[in-house]
Design an enzyme around this catalytic site. Structure first.
Site, mmCIF file in Angstrom:
data_model
loop_
_atom_site.group_PDB
_atom_site.id
_atom_site.type_symbol
_atom_site.label_atom_id
_atom_site.label_comp_id
_atom_site.label_asym_id
_atom_site.label_seq_id
_atom_site.Cartn_x
_atom_site.Cartn_y
_atom_site.Cartn_z
ATOM 1 N N TYR A 193 0.860 -1.184 0.000
ATOM 2 C CA TYR A 193 0.000 0.000 0.000
ATOM 3 C C TYR A 193 0.894 1.232 0.000
ATOM 4 C CZ TYR A 193 -3.249 3.607 1.570
ATOM 5 O OH TYR A 193 -3.993 4.749 1.664
ATOM 6 N N GLU B 232 -3.349 7.662 -3.922
ATOM 7 C CA GLU B 232 -3.288 6.346 -3.294
ATOM 8 C C GLU B 232 -3.092 5.263 -4.345
ATOM 9 O OE1 GLU B 232 -6.052 4.671 0.073
ATOM 10 O OE2 GLU B 232 -6.966 4.170 -1.864
#
Length: 403
Positions: A112, A200
């Site tokens: 992530y 993101e």
């Protein structure tokens, strides 16, 4: 402002970040054609993804791996003919009008990676985790030590030594370390250059070793971007990516009149001036057992026309069974609100209970205007203070609900 995944991928691609090939399509036949192109190029798998501004697509069945163009057709037919429902969508779900058909990637490891505006530190902060995937929120809640953070310099951005530290802490090895560093630095430059508030990548993946990439290849498989609305005047290319179909029509209409409107799930409409007063109004409605249907802030300089439009927007929501007006007149004058109430009553009509609490500039004139219009607004109840107003509207709506 949010953008779709296919648009976020293109932004990353333009910034030099490795992204799997794929195209946005809007029909079943276009999905077949793009899938055929991918499989003819030698890919063994492709992925079809619904393009909506909500998460939870995979669990909702709106992300599907396909092994042939026919499978892509089946996936496209399902997604384009059904509304997507997930914990991040309204109860009625979202209509899907666009799909991303892309080459699937062999994944050895998921990560992530994100950059966001850290308001507490007053700078941008890079966030990373070696436990990427769809449930990063659950990881952050249950294992906060698995989340790495790196504040960046407001002027210089992310530095190479900071990216190197994060890459090693994530467990990258060999030449994959350099790829991860390069990707983080490119993402940071894109973030700052585009006035983003969130960038993101989830998941950021490392592929299995290959001849071209003996330590694996670092790639962005899924991406999400949000941009500062206040900077769009200087971000023409970003502003052009806006998709009005993904926005609430009433919120769009409010924006045209300079109003701040957010639809909620309750049945008591709120018209106030000032965000703080809006929050207090919603809180006191909840305190008296009601549920706010919206957040609508007319601000301090709205015209009578804009305020009348605010009423139209509130009453256009079928869920609204009552309206609470709570105005503290400072810059916004109470008599403007009063005239707007009368105007809305004439043009739209109030068939639901209306409770009005006005205080501040020109309040006596406002009360006179409303008193003279009582015959035209039979559902209106003037309140002495906010507690009285909240109690009255909650009781009126509850009585209507049980009638």
């Amino acid at each position: 402002m949010k953008v779709h995944e296919y648009q976020a991928r293109q932004l990353l691609r333009d910034a030099g970040v490795a992204v799997p090939p794929g195209e946005m399509v809007e029909s079943v036949e276009a999905a077949r054609s793009e899938a055929k192109r991918i499989f003819d190029g030698g890919a063994g798998l492709a992925v079809v993804k619904a393009q909506v501004h909500a998460g939870g697509r995979g669990k909702a069945g709106f992300v599907k791996l396909v092994k042939s163009p026919d499978d892509a057709v089946d996936a496209a037919e399902f997604m384009l003919s059904n509304r997507m429902k997930s914990p991040q969508t309204p109860p009625e779900g979202l209509e899907v009008g666009r799909l991303l058909v892309a080459e699937a990637v062999d994944i050895a490891k998921e990560f992530y990676l994100a950059i966001l505006v850290d308001r507490q530190r007053r700078t941008n902060t890079l966030i990373a985790s070696a436990e990427g995937g769809v449930e990063i929120e659950k990881t952050a809640e249950e294992r906060p030590e698995a989340i790495l953070t790196m504040p960046t310099d407001p002027r210089l951005g992310l530095q190479a030594h900071q990216a190197r530290e994060i890459a090693f802490r994530l467990g990258f090895e060999g030449k994959a370390v350099g790829q991860a560093i390069d990707l983080m630095l490119r993402l940071d430059r894109l973030f700052r250059a585009s006035d983003a508030s969130l960038a993101e990548i989830n998941p950021l993946v490392l592929t299995p070793p290959s001849d071209g990439f003996p330590d694996g290849r670092v790639m962005a498989v899924d991406a999400k971007f949000s941009f500062d609305d206040n900077a769009l005047f200087r971000q023409k290319a970003i502003a052009a990516l806006f998709d009005p179909a993904e926005e609430n029509p009433l919120e769009m209409k409010a924006r045209d009149f300079g109003l701040n409107y957010i639809a909620l799930e309750g049945d008591i409409g709120c018209l106030v001036n000032g965000a703080g007063l809006a929050m207090a109004t919603m809180d006191i409605i909840k305190l008296h057992g009601g549920e706010p249907a919206n957040f609508l802030d007319v601000g301090g300089s709205a015209t009578e026309e804009a305020v009348a439009e605010a009423f139209r927007i509130i009453l256009a929501d079928d869920k609204v069974k009552g309206v609470l007006v709570n105005i503290f007149g400072g810059i916004m004058q109470c008599d403007v609100i009063a005239r707007a109430i009368v105007s809305a009553a004439k043009s739209v009509g109030f068939t639901v209970p209306l409770t009005v609490r006005l205080e501040g500039t020109n309040v006596e004139e406002a009360r006179r205007i409303l008193a003279e219009a009582r015959a035209e607004i039979p559902t209106m109840h003037p309140a002495g203070d906010l507690a009285d107003a909240a109690r009255n509207i909650c009781e009126a709506v509850a009585a209507g609900r049980s009638a």
